[in-house]
Scaffold this motif. Structure first.
Motif, mmCIF file in Angstrom:
data_model
loop_
_atom_site.group_PDB
_atom_site.id
_atom_site.type_symbol
_atom_site.label_atom_id
_atom_site.label_comp_id
_atom_site.label_asym_id
_atom_site.label_seq_id
_atom_site.Cartn_x
_atom_site.Cartn_y
_atom_site.Cartn_z
ATOM 1 N N VAL A 99 0.823 -1.207 0.000
ATOM 2 C CA VAL A 99 0.000 0.000 0.000
ATOM 3 C C VAL A 99 0.864 1.267 0.000
ATOM 4 N N TYR A 100 1.865 1.304 0.843
ATOM 5 C CA TYR A 100 2.712 2.498 0.908
ATOM 6 C C TYR A 100 3.447 2.719 -0.421
ATOM 7 N N ARG A 101 3.998 1.659 -0.985
ATOM 8 C CA ARG A 101 4.742 1.788 -2.243
ATOM 9 C C ARG A 101 3.847 2.280 -3.372
ATOM 10 N N ILE A 102 2.691 1.671 -3.532
ATOM 11 C CA ILE A 102 1.779 2.043 -4.617
ATOM 12 C C ILE A 102 1.330 3.492 -4.469
ATOM 13 N N THR A 103 1.011 3.899 -3.242
ATOM 14 C CA THR A 103 0.533 5.262 -3.018
ATOM 15 C C THR A 103 1.631 6.283 -3.317
ATOM 16 N N ILE A 104 2.847 6.025 -2.870
ATOM 17 C CA ILE A 104 3.939 6.965 -3.127
ATOM 18 C C ILE A 104 4.257 7.022 -4.619
ATOM 19 N N GLU A 105 4.161 5.919 -5.317
ATOM 20 C CA GLU A 105 4.357 5.937 -6.773
ATOM 21 C C GLU A 105 3.349 6.870 -7.436
ATOM 22 N N GLN A 106 2.113 6.817 -6.994
ATOM 23 C CA GLN A 106 1.086 7.697 -7.550
ATOM 24 C C GLN A 106 1.320 9.156 -7.139
ATOM 25 N N MET A 107 1.802 9.358 -5.920
ATOM 26 C CA MET A 107 2.123 10.720 -5.483
ATOM 27 C C MET A 107 3.221 11.321 -6.348
ATOM 28 N N MET A 108 4.242 10.546 -6.600
ATOM 29 C CA MET A 108 5.356 11.034 -7.421
ATOM 30 C C MET A 108 4.909 11.298 -8.853
#
Length: 261
Positions: A99-108
């Motif tokens: 969850v954290y990885r996917i969300t940060i990828e979308q944030m970036m």
């Protein structure tokens, strides 16, 4: 020393029954992180659990302090965070892997200051998904993100289902006497610093519903007093809002909570 991508702050007070499950869910994450275990004066076995995980995993750091309450514990975590991003997790909850990885990828990808991945409520016999999940990733500007925070359609004002750019979380001073409503109060200031917010429909935070949790045990009179206090404080910052829709929905949400109890 290389700084981690994500600082995960876990405030802890007498949670030894649930703590290992929560910590292990973080350790499974597939992102470069640090886990800050903020022992807020616990009197059970929580301190020793924190120390054990910190000794076994270099990405875990145990910080012990005298009891300062939830706001004080989170403030300590923020003050010790080294990551580019910051998130929060409560010690009786857990996070799904990825969850954290996917969300940060979308944030970036969106150059967003806040990423929201949603939560599900976990009861003994069922899971409840309180938010809309259709439509994929959504990108919001500051004003619409604030509106959605009070609409309760895509998300609410909880801290734990959100990831923040570290710079917009720091230097926010909150009244330590607030026991209910801190998430709303802190998020008001954080969201007002954000230029872009991205919503990722994962419902990846598992919000465990304990009958003895703080939100379920606070006395009704104290609850109303605190809610009024938080909204009174917000009124100092919302009086000059020109968006009538936002002003009205904030006021409506205040009445909702006062009439609900």
């Amino acid at each position: 020393m290389k700084k981690p991508v994500l600082s995960i702050i876990m405030p802890i007070y007498n949670m030894d029954e649930y703590l290992e499950r929560s910590i292990k869910s973080v350790i499974r994450q597939d992102i470069d992180y640090e886990l800050l275990l903020i022992d807020d004066g616990s009197t059970d076995n929580s301190p020793s659990i924190c120390d054990r995980f910190a000794a076994d995993n270099k990405r875990c750091k145990a910080i012990h302090q005298e009891n300062k309450g939830l706001i004080g514990a989170r403030n300590t975590g923020i003050g010790n965070a080294n990551g580019k991003y910051i998130t929060f997790i409560d010690p009786d909850d857990w996070i799904d892997k990825g969850v954290y990885r996917i969300t940060i990828e979308q944030m970036m990808k969106a150059n967003a200051d806040i990423g929201i991945f949603g939560y599900k409520k976990i009861y003994n016999d069922k899971e409840v998904f309180p938010f809309e999940e259709a439509g994929g990733v959504k990108i919001l500007d500051r004003e619409n993100a604030l509106l959605e925070m009070f609409r309760f359609r895509l998300y609410k004002w909880e801290l734990c289902d959100k990831i923040y750019a570290a710079d917009i979380v720091r230097n926010i001073q909150l009244d330590l006497s607030i026991t209910v409503g801190e998430d709303l109060y802190r998020n008001w200031f954080i969201f007002n610093k954000a230029s872009c917010v991205v919503c990722v429909p994962l419902s990846g935070y598992n919000y465990f519903q304990r009958s003895e949790s703080m939100s379920n045990t606070v006395e009704i009179g104290e609850y109303k007093k605190t809610v009024n206090c938080v909204f009174d404080k917000l009124a100092l910052f919302t009086s000059n809002i020109t968006n009538e829709k936002l002003k009205n929905i904030i006021q409506a949400r205040r009445y909702y909570y006062l009439l609900r109890y």
